[in-house]
Structure formats: structure tokens, C-alpha cells
Enzyme design. Structure first.
Site, mmCIF file in Angstrom:
data_model
loop_
_atom_site.group_PDB
_atom_site.id
_atom_site.type_symbol
_atom_site.label_atom_id
_atom_site.label_comp_id
_atom_site.label_asym_id
_atom_site.label_seq_id
_atom_site.Cartn_x
_atom_site.Cartn_y
_atom_site.Cartn_z
ATOM 1 C CE LYS A 50 4.849 3.617 2.281
ATOM 2 N NZ LYS A 50 5.318 2.779 1.395
ATOM 3 N NE ARG B 43 11.019 -1.287 -5.419
ATOM 4 C CZ ARG B 43 10.183 -0.668 -4.463
ATOM 5 N NH1 ARG B 43 10.713 -0.022 -3.412
ATOM 6 N NH2 ARG B 43 8.885 -0.871 -4.580
ATOM 7 N N PRO C 113 0.718 -1.294 0.126
ATOM 8 C CG PRO C 113 -0.686 -1.605 1.813
ATOM 9 C CD PRO C 113 0.821 -2.107 1.160
ATOM 10 C CD GLU C 114 3.394 3.374 -3.998
ATOM 11 O OE1 GLU C 114 3.632 4.616 -4.133
ATOM 12 O OE2 GLU C 114 3.836 2.424 -4.909
#
Ligand SMILES: [Zn+2]
Length: 287
Positions: A58, A274, A2-3
């Protein structure tokens, strides 16, 4: 993972059903997923109306009446689902298991029973998520201990502040610097790519070498891409690729597809381990 937009959207979705309600019973079945501070136990949150639901980076912060708070960190794969029986009232975080699956799922490790008969389920297939119970007066110190960087929706987030934070990194690729939570809290892989594409900055540009014009564009693109995701729905990337009929995300997940701005074929490189998608025309390489 989740961002920030997912967590902010979750906060907004959960708020109407939780604020003013009290938790009457709760259980966290994996001891490692519960952190208790200030001499409190999980039951310390019971029978106190929920006053506010806020967010930092977050993390969700649930503030209860009479000075007790709960900080929920979903980490890689946590999800929160508020249900009335099988009916989903609000949900967010990792999409597995489905929000309307039979609950508790085998990966459900927490439940919070509310005084209206609804249940908030905490599920995490990876068990990295954490729930922390603490005095409300300790929340600021707890969050400060996480050494989180600038909050993109805070007034203190300005192009100058962004530049000051990035200059510490000198030659580190800007993509990697944006993912460092000590610079900017809550920006993950998808929205880092969006912000760089939106600002026309190559992902390998030295973080400490952005000029004022680039910083202004990057600052604006960060806020715009996060705002878009919060208001229009978060990124939907089955198998890491954008849906063919979707124009969001505009960069991440679009390798091999034409750039939405200039039609150049988007390419993928790896930056700091990434996957990173960008447009070679809109985002020229640094010299
Ligand atoms: Zn382009």
C-alpha cells in the site's frame, strides 16, 4: 483504510499528471509525518523530473531524476489529491475530507507544488501517514525492512507460494492469516472476505490446512477480486454496508442480504476482531 486496489487505482490516476513534471516547492507541516534518510532533506526532491510512480503493497514510490525517491504510505486515513486550483485532476485514499473541499483542509499536512502550477495535497485526519525521502538505491532495502509478504500482482505469487506462506500459521483462521501483511501485502478486510467467498472457503478454516485445490481457488479469487476493484472502481461501503443496488463487494458488507451465488442469507462473524461476512452455504465450516 485504503486497501491495495485503492492505492493501485490512485497510482494509475496520478501518473499522467505527475510523470515528467518536477516539484518546485514542498512542505510537510507535521514533523512526525516526514522521514528523511541518506542525509537528504525534503527539498532534495525539488527540480527533478518525476520518472516513475510505482507501488509496493500500500505504498506509493515516486522516483525522481538523479537518484532520489519519495515513498508515501497512506496508512489508515491518508489521502493524496492532485488539483489545479479547485479542479481535481486525480485523487485517492481516505474519502474525508472530500477531494473537492477547500484546500488546505485543517488536516492537510503536506503540499507539493509542481512546475505547471498544480498542487499535490497530502491530507490525513489521523496523522498516521508517512512520507519518506531517500536515495533511490535505498528503496529496495527500505521496502524489504517492512517485511512485506507476497505481492498479489507479482509473478512470484503462485498457489504454491501462497500455500507455503500460509502453512506457517497452522491453525490460525485463514481470514486472519490473509490480513497478516507478512503473508500477503496489501490485502485488507474487504478483499479478504471477497477472496474467501470467491473461493468457497470458510473464514475460520485453519490457514495451514488448505489443500491444493483450495489454494488454487483462493489464489485465483485474490487476484480476481483485486483486479475487479482496480478496473471497475473500488468498494463503496457507506456505514460498512453495501449499496442495495450494487453487486460489489460480493461478500463484505452484505450481512443479512442474499448470497449473490446461492441466495442463502449472508452472515457476519468476528474473526481476530475484524468483522467478517460470508455465505454459510458457499463457504461450509471446516469439520
Ligand atoms: Zn452462497
Amino acid at each position: 483504510m485504503p486497501e491495495l486496489p485503492e492505492v493501485e487505482a490512485l497510482r494509475r490516476d496520478l501518473s499522467p499528471g505527475l510523470i515528467g513534471r518536477a516539484i518546485v516547492r514542498s512542505d510537510i507541516t507535521k514533523p512526525k509525518m516526514l522521514v528523511t534518510l541518506d542525509g537528504l532533506e525534503l527539498s532534495g526532491i525539488h527540480d527533478r523530473p518525476i520518472q516513475t510512480l510505482s507501488r509496493r503493497a500500500k505504498m506509493l514510490i515516486v522516483r525522481f531524476d538523479r537518484g532520489v525517491s519519495l515513498v508515501v504510505h497512506l496508512k489508515l486515513a491518508g489521502q493524496l489529491v492532485h488539483r489545479d486550483g479547485d479542479r481535481v485532476i486525480a485523487a485517492g485514499g481516505h474519502p474525508i475530507p472530500r477531494f473537492d473541499a477547500p484546500f488546505p483542509h485543517r488536516s492537510t499536512h503536506g503540499r507539493f507544488d509542481l512546475d505547471d502550477g498544480t498542487i499535490l495535497w497530502f491530507t490525513d485526519i489521523r496523522q498516521f501517514g508517512r512520507v519518506t525521502v531517500l536515495d533511490s538505491t535505498s528503496v529496495d532495502g527500505f521496502l524489504a525492512s517492512k517485511k512485506l509478504g507476497l505481492e498479489p500482482f507479482d509473478a512470484s505469487f503462485t498457489p504454491a507460494a501462497l500455500g507455503a506462506s500460509l502453512r506457517r500459521h497452522r491453525a490460525l483462521p485463514i481470514k486472519s492469516a490473509l490480513l497478516d501483511q507478512a503473508n500477503l501485502a496489501g490485502l485488507g478486510n474487504i478483499y479478504a472476505d471477497e477472496a474467501l467467498h470467491g473461493s468457497g472457503i470458510h473464514p475460520l478454516w485453519p490457514a495451514g490446512g488448505l489443500d491444493d485445490d483450495q489454494l488454487v481457488r483462493l489464489h485465483r479469487a485474490i487476484v480476481e477480486s483485486l483486479t475487479y476493484a482496480i478496473t471497475n472502481g473500488v468498494a463503496d461501503l457507506p456505514a460498512g454496508k453495501v449499496r442495495p443496488d450494487s453487486d460489489f463487494p460480493r461478500a463484505h458488507g452484505r450481512r443479512g442480504l442474499p448470497c449473490l451465488v446461492c441466495q442463502t442469507t449472508m452472515v457476519r462473524i468476528t474473526v481476530g476482531a475484524r468483522s467478517t461476512d460470508y455465505c454459510p452455504t458457499c463457504q461450509p465450516r471446516p469439520d
